[in-house]
Design a protein around this motif. Structure first.
Motif, PDB file in Angstrom:
ATOM      1  N   GLY A   1      -8.817  -8.628   0.258  1.00  0.00           N
ATOM      2  CA  GLY A   1      -8.837  -8.171  -1.016  1.00  0.00           C
ATOM      3  C   GLY A   1      -8.142 -10.002  -1.962  1.00  0.00           C
ATOM      4  O   GLY A   1      -8.357 -10.705  -1.641  1.00  0.00           O
TER       5      GLY A   1
ATOM      6  N   LEU B   1      -5.575  -2.196   3.603  1.00  0.00           N
ATOM      7  CA  LEU B   1      -6.336  -0.497   3.876  1.00  0.00           C
ATOM      8  C   LEU B   1      -7.229   0.049   2.787  1.00  0.00           C
ATOM      9  O   LEU B   1      -6.604   0.747   2.181  1.00  0.00           O
ATOM     10  N   ASP B   2      -8.463   0.730   3.725  1.00  0.00           N
ATOM     11  CA  ASP B   2      -9.420   1.178   2.638  1.00  0.00           C
ATOM     12  C   ASP B   2      -8.872   2.397   2.842  1.00  0.00           C
ATOM     13  O   ASP B   2      -9.960   3.265   1.194  1.00  0.00           O
ATOM     14  N   GLU B   3      -8.412   3.234   3.495  1.00  0.00           N
ATOM     15  CA  GLU B   3      -7.465   4.585   3.050  1.00  0.00           C
ATOM     16  C   GLU B   3      -6.580   4.629   2.306  1.00  0.00           C
ATOM     17  O   GLU B   3      -6.598   6.218   2.210  1.00  0.00           O
TER      18      GLU B   3
ATOM     19  N   HIS C   1       0.560  -1.528  -0.053  1.00  0.00           N
ATOM     20  CA  HIS C   1      -0.145   0.105  -0.358  1.00  0.00           C
ATOM     21  C   HIS C   1       0.910   1.483   0.028  1.00  0.00           C
ATOM     22  O   HIS C   1       1.333   1.495   0.516  1.00  0.00           O
TER      23      HIS C   1
ATOM     24  N   PRO D   1      -9.072   0.438   9.136  1.00  0.00           N
ATOM     25  CA  PRO D   1     -10.571  -0.476   8.233  1.00  0.00           C
ATOM     26  C   PRO D   1      -9.585  -0.400   7.056  1.00  0.00           C
ATOM     27  O   PRO D   1      -9.102  -0.463   6.508  1.00  0.00           O
ATOM     28  N   TRP D   2     -10.357  -2.474   6.478  1.00  0.00           N
ATOM     29  CA  TRP D   2      -9.837  -2.600   5.626  1.00  0.00           C
ATOM     30  C   TRP D   2     -10.811  -4.393   5.216  1.00  0.00           C
ATOM     31  O   TRP D   2     -11.800  -3.787   5.705  1.00  0.00           O
ATOM     32  N   HIS D   3     -10.099  -4.020   4.180  1.00  0.00           N
ATOM     33  CA  HIS D   3     -11.100  -5.608   3.608  1.00  0.00           C
ATOM     34  C   HIS D   3     -10.130  -6.620   3.591  1.00  0.00           C
ATOM     35  O   HIS D   3      -8.963  -6.522   3.188  1.00  0.00           O
TER      36      HIS D   3
END
Length: 162
Positions: free
Chosen positions: A99, A106-108, A67, A95-97
């Motif tokens: 992949g 990491l979402d941000e 990232h 915040p993450w999801h």
């Protein structure tokens, strides 16, 4: 001071957060030693400190996520650079999801890629992970000022810097 310091003191390269998932274990850390190392085929190399929990998880992972951070994401850099996964679940504060391949994304962040680990190389106090990129995303649509080594000099590593 090392013999290489007069050279490396002039560098100000991007910093990355590398995340890994092996079985049910997640880990992530701030990384400065990383670079694209081939155009065709596309390859990227990241180096993780052997003292870092992320390295131990990455040793068992099929894929790693890399990232980029914006210059204004000092909080995220401190979370993944100053905290150790041995004591802190960093993913509860970021915040993450999941992949590709279950890699924590990491979402941000402005951009990320997931790469399949092709090779691991002992580099002394770090292990190199040669990655074959599988999926990449640029979420900004344009260039954005990135977090660099200079921006992180005030972060005390969660483990001793080797």
């Amino acid at each position: 001071m090392t013999d290489l310091d007069p050279f490396t003191d002039l560098l100000d390269y991007p910093m990355y957060v590398v995340t890994a998932q092996a079985d049910t274990e997640r880990a992530g850390c701030l990384v400065g030693f990383a670079s694209q190392c081939s155009i065709q085929p596309a390859r990227f190399m990241v180096w993780l400190s052997k003292a870092n929990r992320t390295c131990r998880v990455a040793e068992r992972a099929d894929r790693l996520a890399v990232h980029l951070l914006r210059r204004d994401q000092g909080r995220l850099a401190r979370l993944f650079g100053a905290e150790t996964g041995d004591r802190t679940d960093k993913f509860t504060d970021a915040p993450w999801h999941p992949g590709p391949g279950g890699s924590p994304i990491l979402d941000e962040v402005p951009a990320w890629f997931v790469g399949r680990v092709e090779k691991r190389i002992d580099g002394g106090d770090h292990v190199g992970f040669l990655l074959a990129p599988e999926t990449a995303r640029n979420l900004t649509g344009s260039r954005t000022p990135l977090l660099t080594l200079h921006d992180t000099h005030d972060i005390t590593p969660g483990h001793p810097a080797n």
